[in-house]
Structure formats: C-alpha cells, structure tokens
Scaffold this motif. Structure first.
Motif, PDB file in Angstrom:
ATOM      1  N   GLU A   1       5.575   4.881   1.362  1.00 32.31           N
ATOM      2  CA  GLU A   1       6.046   6.190   1.819  1.00 32.31           C
ATOM      3  C   GLU A   1       6.942   6.063   3.040  1.00 32.31           C
ATOM      4  OE1 GLU A   1       3.003   9.586   0.171  1.00 32.31           O
ATOM      5  OE2 GLU A   1       2.531   8.672   2.091  1.00 32.31           O
ATOM      6  N   GLN A   2       6.584   5.126   3.927  1.00 31.06           N
ATOM      7  CA  GLN A   2       7.413   4.908   5.118  1.00 31.06           C
ATOM      8  C   GLN A   2       8.770   4.328   4.741  1.00 31.06           C
ATOM      9  OE1 GLN A   2       4.983   2.435   7.570  1.00 31.06           O
ATOM     10  NE2 GLN A   2       3.691   4.147   8.231  1.00 31.06           N
TER      11      GLN A   2
ATOM     12  N   GLU B   1       9.525   9.384   0.815  1.00 30.18           N
ATOM     13  CA  GLU B   1       9.226  10.501  -0.082  1.00 30.18           C
ATOM     14  C   GLU B   1       7.771  10.419  -0.515  1.00 30.18           C
ATOM     15  OE1 GLU B   1      10.556   9.886  -4.346  1.00 30.18           O
ATOM     16  OE2 GLU B   1      12.121   8.771  -3.331  1.00 30.18           O
ATOM     17  N   LYS B   2       7.272  11.550  -0.936  1.00 32.88           N
ATOM     18  CA  LYS B   2       5.872  11.620  -1.351  1.00 32.88           C
ATOM     19  C   LYS B   2       5.716  10.870  -2.680  1.00 32.88           C
ATOM     20  CE  LYS B   2       2.405  13.881   0.563  1.00 32.88           C
ATOM     21  NZ  LYS B   2       1.868  12.760   1.321  1.00 32.88           N
TER      22      LYS B   2
ATOM     23  N   GLY C   1       0.814  -1.207   0.000  1.00 33.08           N
ATOM     24  CA  GLY C   1       0.000   0.000   0.000  1.00 33.08           C
ATOM     25  C   GLY C   1       0.850   1.261   0.000  1.00 33.08           C
ATOM     26  N   PRO C   2       0.258   2.397  -0.426  1.00 31.39           N
ATOM     27  CA  PRO C   2       1.017   3.651  -0.518  1.00 31.39           C
ATOM     28  C   PRO C   2       1.647   4.077   0.806  1.00 31.39           C
ATOM     29  CG  PRO C   2      -1.326   3.977  -1.089  1.00 31.39           C
ATOM     30  CD  PRO C   2      -1.116   2.519  -0.912  1.00 31.39           C
TER      31      PRO C   2
ATOM     32  N   GLY D   1      -1.992  10.027  -8.164  1.00 30.76           N
ATOM     33  CA  GLY D   1      -2.593   8.922  -8.909  1.00 30.76           C
ATOM     34  C   GLY D   1      -1.791   7.633  -8.867  1.00 30.76           C
ATOM     35  N   PHE D   2      -0.733   7.608  -8.064  1.00 32.84           N
ATOM     36  CA  PHE D   2       0.116   6.418  -7.938  1.00 32.84           C
ATOM     37  C   PHE D   2      -0.717   5.210  -7.529  1.00 32.84           C
ATOM     38  CE2 PHE D   2       3.149   3.857  -5.304  1.00 32.84           C
ATOM     39  CZ  PHE D   2       4.027   3.527  -6.324  1.00 32.84           C
TER      40      PHE D   2
END
Lengths: 314, 319
Positions: free
Chosen positions: A236-237, A241-242, A231-232, A246-247
């Motif tokens: 990110e963790q 980075e961001k 999952g996003p 729409g990723f």
C-alpha cells in the motif's frame, strides 16, 4: 483481635478478593468476538466454533492431533552457533532469545517430528509463530535440513507446516542464506522421489514464502491464511492505493493459481493421509478405529511391514 | 559529479579548485595553477580519509550512488556479441532484469543482471532494478538453457529487492524467487555472481546461490534494508546507521562470515570515480573464477555449490 478485624474485614475481603476466573480459560475469537472455552477450543484444534476462524496452534498441539494416537518422536536438530553476528538493537538478541525460550518452552521456531498418520510413516516440521514470529534463522534452516535428511533415510514423505513473518533479522545475512539452504533440503526430497507437502498457515510471509514454503509438490493452505512475499502494508505504501478485499489470503491465492487447495484444519489430517498414500502408491487408508495407543506403538516398532498388512492384522 | 552527503566537504574543495581554474581560463595572464593544485592535493587527502574507514551506513550510500556503474555498463564493456533474450513465455518481459547470450573473453556464456537505469526515463523503464515474477522466470529460463548447452552463467546483482506490487504478488512473486534460487542450485555449469551494488534480500539471493559469490568493496548484501530494519526493530526509521552496523552487510563482514568468497577492490572514492577501472577489475575477477571452475564435471559443480550453502554459517564470524 477486635470485632472489626474479625467480623467486618473478612466480609470486605471476600468482596474484593473474590477468586477470579483465570483469564486463560476463555479466549475471545479475534474475528467474531465469541468467547470460547479453552477445552472446547483445543478440541476444535483452535478453530472458532462460531466463525471457523483458524487461530494459531503450537507445533506440539498440532502434532498431538495429527499423529496416530498423538504419538510422535522428535527429530533432533543440530544446534547452530548462538548469536552469530553479536546482534543488538534496543535489546541484545541473546536476551530476546532467552526470554522467548523461557516463555514458550521451545528451543526455536520449528519442531520436527516423525511418526505415523493413518498408519503412513511421515516426517513433519511445524513452524511456531509464537516463537519470535516464527522467524527463519539458522535453527529453522537446520530443522528443515534435518527433517529432509530423516525423511530420505526413512524413505518417508515430508510434510511442512509454515507460519512465519519471514527471515530473522537478528541473524542478518545468515537468515537470508537459509533460503538457498532450505532449497537444498527440498532438492534432497525431490531427488529421492519423496513427496514434499507444504501446509501454509497464517501468516506465511517474506523469505519463508520465497523459499521452502512455495516449493511443495502439493501446496495446501488453511482458510484465510495471509500468504505473501511483501506484506499488504508495504505494498500500500509503494503503490499508494487500497488493496482489494481478501488480497493475499489463501482463497485469493487459490483463485490466482498459486495453491492447490484450501483446507479446513479439521479435515487436514485425512486429506494429507489420502494424498500421501496415493503419492507413495500405497493402498487406500483404512477408515476404522485405530488400535489403542499401546498397540499403535508396537506397529511403529514393526514399521518394516507394509501399513496395509498391519492394518489387516489389527 | 554527484556528491553524497558525507562527501560535502570534498565537494566544496573540488568545487573551489574548479572555480579557480574557470576564472583563470576567462582572465588572461592569471596563474592559479599553484593554488588549484594545492586544493587538489587537499581534496585527495580528504577523499582518502573519507574512504579509508567507511562505516556501514556510508557504504550503503556508496552502493546506491546514482553514478555507480550498473549491469548494462558491465555487460557492454566486458562482453561481446551480447544478444539479449526476452520474456518469461507466460506473461511479459521484465525490464528490471536483463540477460541473454554473450561472449566473455570469446567464451560463450549466459549473463543475467539487475538493471537500475541511470536517469529518470531509464529508471522508470527498468523499474529501478526491482524485478517482478517475470524477471525471475526469465532468469530461470536462461539458466535452464545455459545448463542444456553447457554454458557458464554470470549474474550481476544490483537490486534494492523484489518489487512489492499488487500484480507481482498476484502472479506469485515468492514462488518465482523460490524457483530461481532452486534453479541456481540445480544447474550443472559454473555459476558466478558478482554483487556490484545492492544485494537486497530475496530479490538478490534468487540470482546469487552460486559456486562463487564476489563482491565489490563498497557494495552491500543484506536480508533487509537498514531503513526497513530500523523501523521494525528500533521502531524508528532514522536509526538506519545503527541498523546498518548491526546487520553486518558490508563485503568485509560477509567475507568473515563465509557468505561471500572474494572482495573486488574499488578505485579510491568508489566505483563511480573510475568506471573503466572498476569494470576491468570485475572482468579480471570473473575470468579467474571461470578458469578455476573450468573442466569441473556437472555433478561436482552441483555438489560443491550445495555443500557450500549447507555448511554456511556454522562458524559465525570466525569462518
């Protein structure tokens, strides 16, 4: 009794206990905030009429809209052993299951059915995100195997609608083992040369994406569906980075070559019919009014005649 | 020697014995052997006690021990003529997955394994054993080759999981894992998997849909890490002990569930205390399985492997 209770109270009561409009008549679109009336929303297959946001839809609702005349027969799923690990976190797994079964009226997170779409016999399975996040445990594995076996027996294509947070942790390693198990089901279809079409709906993640949901002959997704392995938030963790706009959404995956198509829910049925009839080397679908449900049932009964002739008769 | 947290008392005793001996070496005529031997005995007893009943969370720590032998150690000790083959022919070569042709007891085989690395430099090089899609696609290519040339496949599993990165997702991490699992189930040659450390979720199962799955005594195999499970179900990552127990991720529980076929015993105190010994045990176990599967027809191997997974879980803990 006295003038107060007879006269004043009814008035006060009417002020405070005014019959409220049941909340479930209106649904607020989580994307654009438009208030949508329940009947309109259902007619629109749970898609927001203002912004086209595709909301969750239960397998039953989906099948009613998908099958000719809304008629389908459920395929029986062998029931697995209950709570194999005797799992307990803050709650017992068996208690969680009972509560969810009561709330949803379903046995588990997948419904398997057979019937006809555009007079094309199919077997289909849909995952229910409202049932413990559509998580994949032994029942879901059994459902996919039962669906594939039924499709092979009927020589019909298999269409799968995925929606899942991933493996069901409460079944531990046995949920992980559904990855190879469901892969075996996909192989049965492959060997029988039957089409296996996956429709990925929001969200499809984790072990589900990494097994049967990515092994279709044709991979279609609903617009803006989140489709990923990790999952996003996890990513990110990890990379600190961001992530781009729409990723991991359907359109992003389409751009990266991971999907064949992104298709609006209202066009999905026609598109499935078109693709399936070509893969099954059938004649093009007849785009005409369907016979009344009574007649449709009789065509199911005489499904031995090729759909084209049935269509001509009708 | 690297000590785990629960081994601290042991570290103290072993440290004292070592100190005594060092002192004696410097001071002539000082005899400490008696005291040191007593400390050794005490350490030995403590070690036995600690490892007699390792709870699941401690097993996780042992499975992740930095000095636990990794795939490269097994490959260089058990195989000859190891010829690494690289790349997925699409994008790159993933160093988290090593594999190639090799001989096992003179028999040509294909060997594939996750490699975690053993110091900062090699750990970064191998991405801590967390594969990207290219790793799984390389494995698919190697398994395909094994199938065509009728070579048995041996996989060594040791990964925390597939790498959760941006590029990995963009290049189809889930599809790559799914195809690798599918390839495992498709090949008409014996496939033997050994879980030598961590069997982390989909990243592990992609190499482990095998005819036989063997597991080292203190290795783990799970749908999610105990930390991850704790933070989702307990909403508290510190509850990893409870999660490790509930997940039943130890070799002993997995054998009961019928998910694995055999447990390979580890030396007292874990694989890191006798690397040569544990590698030899793994070698003997693989040899026995290959002998057992020798001569089976491709269709039979495929059918048995599939049936094994179709039947899996039907009996719960009574399997």
């Amino acid at each position: 009794m006295n003038w107060i209770s007879n006269y004043v109270r009814p008035k006060i009561n009417s002020l405070f206990s005014r019959r409220e409009v049941p909340e479930n008549l209106w649904t607020k679109c989580p994307e654009c905030g438009t208030m949508l009336f329940h009947r309109e929303l259902a007619d629109n297959l749970n898609v927001c009429s203002n912004c086209d946001h595709h909301m969750a839809i239960t397998p039953r609702e989906r099948f009613q809209a998908l099958f000719d005349g809304g008629i389908f027969t459920e395929v029986k799923v062998p029931e697995p052993i209950v709570d194999p690990l005797h799992f307990r976190d803050q709650k017992k797994y068996t208690d969680r299951m009972k509560a969810t079964q009561k709330a949803t009226g379903e046995k588990d997170a997948m419904l398997v059915a057979e019937g006809q779409i555009g007079r094309t016999p199919i077997v289909t399975a849909a995952q229910d995100f409202s049932f413990m996040g559509g998580s994949m445990g032994m029942y879901v594995g059994n459902a996919i195997i039962a669906g594939a076996e039924r499709a092979v027996k009927k020589k019909a294509p298999f269409v799968l609608f995925s929606a899942s947070g991933g493996a069901r942790m409460q079944e531990g390693i046995l949920s992980l083992m559904q990855m190879p198990r469901t892969t075996v089901a996909v192989q049965m279809l492959k060997e029988a040369r039957l089409p296996y079409i996956v429709v990925l709906t929001h969200p499809t993640t984790g072990g589900v994406t990494a097994s049967y949901a990515m092994l279709g002959d044709v991979q279609i997704a609903e617009p803006n569906a989140l489709i990923c392995f990790a999952g996003p938030r996890v990513i990110e963790q990890t990379i600190r980075e961001k992530l781009p706009e729409g990723f991991q959404r359907a359109e992003y995956l389409l751009d990266h070559g991971m999907l064949d198509r992104v298709t609006h829910r209202k066009n999905m049925r026609d598109e499935l019919i078109t693709i399936l009839r070509m893969l099954m080397r059938e004649t093009p679908a007849v785009k005409a009014d369907l016979p009344s449900p009574g007649k449709a049932e009789s065509t199911v009964a005489t499904a031995a005649t090729p759909p084209a002739t049935t269509a001509a008769k009708a | 020697m690297n000590y785990l947290e629960f081994e601290k008392p042991l570290a103290e005793i072993e440290g004292k014995a070592e100190e005594l001996r060092a002192m004696a070496r410097k001071t002539e005529g000082m005899d400490v052997e008696k005291e040191a031997a007593a400390l050794d005995r005490k350490a030995g007893e403590l070690l036995r006690d600690l490892y007699r009943n390792l709870d699941p969370w401690r097993k996780c720590q042992v499975a992740r021990h930095p000095e636990r032998p990794h795939a490269s150690a097994y490959i260089s000790a058990l195989f000859t003529e190891y010829t690494p083959l690289a790349g997925d022919r699409n994008f790159s070569d993933d160093h988290a997955v090593m594999g190639g042709l090799a001989r096992f007891n003179d028999q040509p085989v294909v060997v594939i394994g996750h490699e975690k690395g053993s110091d900062t430099k090699t750990r970064i090089h191998h991405n801590f054993g967390m594969a990207r899609p290219e790793g799984y696609r390389k494995a698919v290519r190697l398994m395909d080759m094994a199938d065509r040339f009728r070579l048995p496949v041996i996989t060594l599993i040791d990964t925390a999981g597939a790498y959760p990165g941006k590029g990995a997702e963009e290049r189809g991490q889930s599809e790559a894992i799914a195809r690798s699992t599918q390839k495992c189930l498709e090949i008409g040659v014996p496939l033997v998997s050994v879980i030598i450390g961590e069997g982390g979720s989909g990243g592990a199962v992609a190499f482990a849909a095998a005819n036989r799955v063997l597991m080292l005594e203190h290795s783990i195999y799970s749908v999610i890490s105990p930390e991850g499970c704790a933070s989702i179900l307990w909403k508290d990552a510190e509850k990893m002990r409870e999660a490790a127990t509930a997940l039943r991720l130890t070799a002993q529980d997995l054998l009961k569930l019928g998910v694995i076929d055999e447990i390979i015993k580890e030396p007292l105190g874990g694989a890191q205390r006798d690397v040569d010994g544990v590698i030899a045990s793994v070698g003997a176990a693989i040899a026995a399985v290959l002998k057992d599967l020798d001569g089976r027809k491709p269709a039979e191997l495929i059918r048995d492997r599939r049936q094994k997974f179709l039947d899996m879980g039907s009996k719960g803990l009574a399997a």
